[in-house]
Each structure stands twice: as C-alpha cells, then as structure tokens.
Design an enzyme around this catalytic site. Structure first.
Site, PDB file in Angstrom:
ATOM      1  N   GLU A  65       0.856  -1.186   0.000  1.00 13.18           N
ATOM      2  CA  GLU A  65       0.000   0.000   0.000  1.00 13.18           C
ATOM      3  C   GLU A  65       0.894   1.238   0.000  1.00 13.18           C
ATOM      4  O   GLU A  65       1.213   1.817   1.038  1.00 13.18           O
ATOM      5  CB  GLU A  65      -0.964  -0.070   1.184  1.00 13.18           C
ATOM      6  N   GLU A 224      -8.379   4.587   4.829  1.00  9.45           N
ATOM      7  CA  GLU A 224      -8.178   4.007   3.494  1.00  9.45           C
ATOM      8  C   GLU A 224      -8.220   5.146   2.485  1.00  9.45           C
ATOM      9  O   GLU A 224      -9.219   5.845   2.372  1.00  9.45           O
ATOM     10  CB  GLU A 224      -9.286   2.994   3.187  1.00  9.45           C
TER      11      GLU A 224
END
Ligand SMILES: [Zn+2]
EC number: 3.5.1.96
Length: 345
Positions: A65, A224
């Site tokens: 990520e 997120e």
C-alpha cells in the site's frame, strides 16, 4: 549530522535497506527538534517545546500500500531537511519493511490482525509479522508514556489503501469505543483529509487503530486513501488534502476544517460479518466490485456449501470481500447507514 545517520535524509530508503533492524541513534536538528531512530521504520521527533498532542502516523502495515508510505516518507524527509518544523511530538512508523521490499501485502501473516496481543496468541511469536506487531505496540506505548506531564491528546492515524476500488474513494474505520461517544473534532479532521465516509465499528478488533484507541485512549483510525498502486504510480494530487492536513497537524498550523454536518458524511455501521465456513465459499458478484456497493434486497451475495447469503436490508453495502481468505476468517463485511445524532462529544 543527519546525513551520516540517515543517508540523504531518506528514512524510507534507509529502512528498506535495513528491513530487519536499525541501531537506535539520536541527533538534534538546527531548529531544536530532537530526532530519534528507534528501529527500522520507527522515527520519533520531539520539538524543543512540545505542544499538547502526541501524534503517531503509520503506513506500510500492508507492504504493497504505497501511497501512504510515500506520504509519510515525504513528511519525514521534509522534517529532517527542516522544510517542515514539527511543533508536536510525532512518531512515524513504517509498519512492515520486509513486505514493502517484497511488494506484498504481507510476508506470512496479515500484520493488521495481530495487535492487542493477538501476536502472542495461538502459536505465539512464530513469524516476523507477529514479532513486529509486538514491537510496534511497545514503541507506541513508549512514545505515549514518555510524553511530558499535563493534559495531552493522543492520536494514531494508520494509513492504508484498499485492494479494490471504492464507491467512496477514501474512507476511515472508527474503532469500537465501548460506548464512549465519537469525537466531532475527529470527524471534522477526517473531512479535512478528504475522508467523509466513516465505518463505525461495534466490536473489538485486532487492528492497530483499535489497539491505540482501546489500550492508550488515543483518537485512532484506519484510513483508506484509495486503491493500491505500485510505487511511483500514485497520483499524489489525489492525496493533497490528507498530506496538507497531516502536515498542519504535526506543525500545529491551522487546519481547514468545517463544522460537522452529518449531511456531508456517509456514516455506516457493521450489520453483519460473513465468515468463510468451507472451501466451497463463493462470491456471486464480479471480482472487481467496489467497496460500499449496494444491491437490492434479496440479491444473492455468496454461497458457502448449503448456506446462501442474500441482501437483507435496504442500503446494505458490502466491503472488503475476499473469497480467498482461510476457512474461519472473515470473507466480507456488510454495513448499513447509521446516524450519530446526539452521540458525539
Ligand atoms: Zn491495508
């Protein structure tokens, strides 16, 4: 000074070159900020006169990520190069350097399922992710405990990107508060970060944010920020609000917040968690379906042997579907809209 200890002031590169550990070191910048490297991916900044906040920023708990890793690496480098002067104590954590080097979410086990002591349950500290979860807990504990005396506020923002796209590009997970009220100023801060979709959890979890919230009383969130992409392929303009807001928080500068208005948010709570019971578990929608997708009541979502899962509630939305999890693990979360009217502090 810092050039010798952290080559090119690039703490991310230094971490990735030493994924299994770094010797602690300490030095002071010309602006009076004390820099302490505690370990690989663990760097602490203490201004000469600290404000009243203790801020933990974490990234790379999932190694692939990349956008949050780039955001934190830039912030750290700018502090080391004195382009950004922290006015609050700040601990920056790069969660899983070995997984980042491998370009993978995890090496052996999902690090974000190992906090609040889960690292030592079952088989115990059998892999590097379990050891890292324990170490990260210890660093966070040390950071909060070493704060000056007085009334202080603790924060932990654990930055992620999702595997799949999302109907709402950015969203935050607000850990279960065990009946305590949600914080209006935190919802306002999230909005300033470009995050106006918030999932309000109602159960304890093994995540990093729940650990900081429950064990240390921090205002803590899993945030997120969009879809996973490889290093260098992130459009950093999509993250300008979160970058600006985190930097302002650290520098104790004015934040561009608006008064909370529920109409500007998408707030959800968990309606049910669907666990994979058998190897036959199957999702009945496209692989690339976006998080927060809704279907009409009655739509078949998944089958698991003889069990059928259908949409039960109006507005029920699915998040984090993953048929490939191990038997017994969560395969999908179903959420429904909810209000926080009268329940904010
Ligand atoms: Zn993640």
């Amino acid at each position: 000074m810092s050039q010798q200890l952290i080559p090119n002031d690039d703490f991310l590169r230094h971490t990735l070159n030493n994924p299994t550990g770094l010797s602690p070191c300490e030095f002071r910048l010309d602006n009076g900020v004390t820099v302490q490297v505690w370990d690989t991916g663990v760097i602490c900044f203490e201004p000469a006169t600290a404000g009243d906040k203790d801020i933990v920023l974490s990234c790379g708990v999932h190694g692939n990520e990349t956008a949050p890793i780039e955001i934190c690496a830039e912030l750290v480098q700018d502090i080391l190069q004195q382009k950004l002067a922290p006015k609050q104590r700040t601990l920056v954590l790069i969660g899983n350097p070995a997984a980042i080097n491998g370009g993978k979410r995890e090496v052996e086990e999902n690090l974000n399922r190992l906090f609040s002591g889960h690292h030592s349950k079952g088989a115990g500290l059998i892999n590097d992710e379990r050891k890292r979860a324990l170490a990260l807990e210890q660093y966070v504990t040390r950071f909060y405990q070493q704060a000056p005396n007085g009334t202080r506020k603790r924060y932990l923002y654990d930055l992620h990107t999702a595997i799949r796209g999302s109907r709402f590009e950015k969203f935050a997970v607000y850990p279960f508060l065990h009946g305590k009220p949600w914080q209006k100023n935190q919802l306002e801060f999230l909005q300033a970060c470009g995050v106006s979709t918030v999932l309000l959890m109602q159960t304890a979890a093994s995540t990093f944010s729940y650990y900081a919230s429950n064990t240390h009383g921090a205002d803590a969130f899993t945030i997120e920020l969009g879809k996973v992409r490889p290093f260098g392929q992130n459009d950093m303009n999509r993250f300008s609000e979160v970058r600006t807001s985190l930097r302002a928080l650290v520098a104790d500068a004015a934040l561009k917040t608006q008064d909370f208005d529920e109409a500007n948010f998408h707030l959800y709570e968990v309606y049910r968690s669907i666990h994979k019971q058998t190897q036959d578990f199957k999702l009945h929608f496209a692989d690339d379906v976006e998080n927060f997708t809704t279907y009409p009541v009655g739509t078949l979502l998944a089958t698991d042997g003889d069990t059928e899962y259908r949409v039960e509630q109006e507005g029920e939305a699915l998040i984090f579907p993953n048929a490939k999890v191990a038997v017994g693990q969560r395969a999908m979360l179903m959420v429904i809209p909810r209000s926080v009217k009268g329940q904010l502090a």
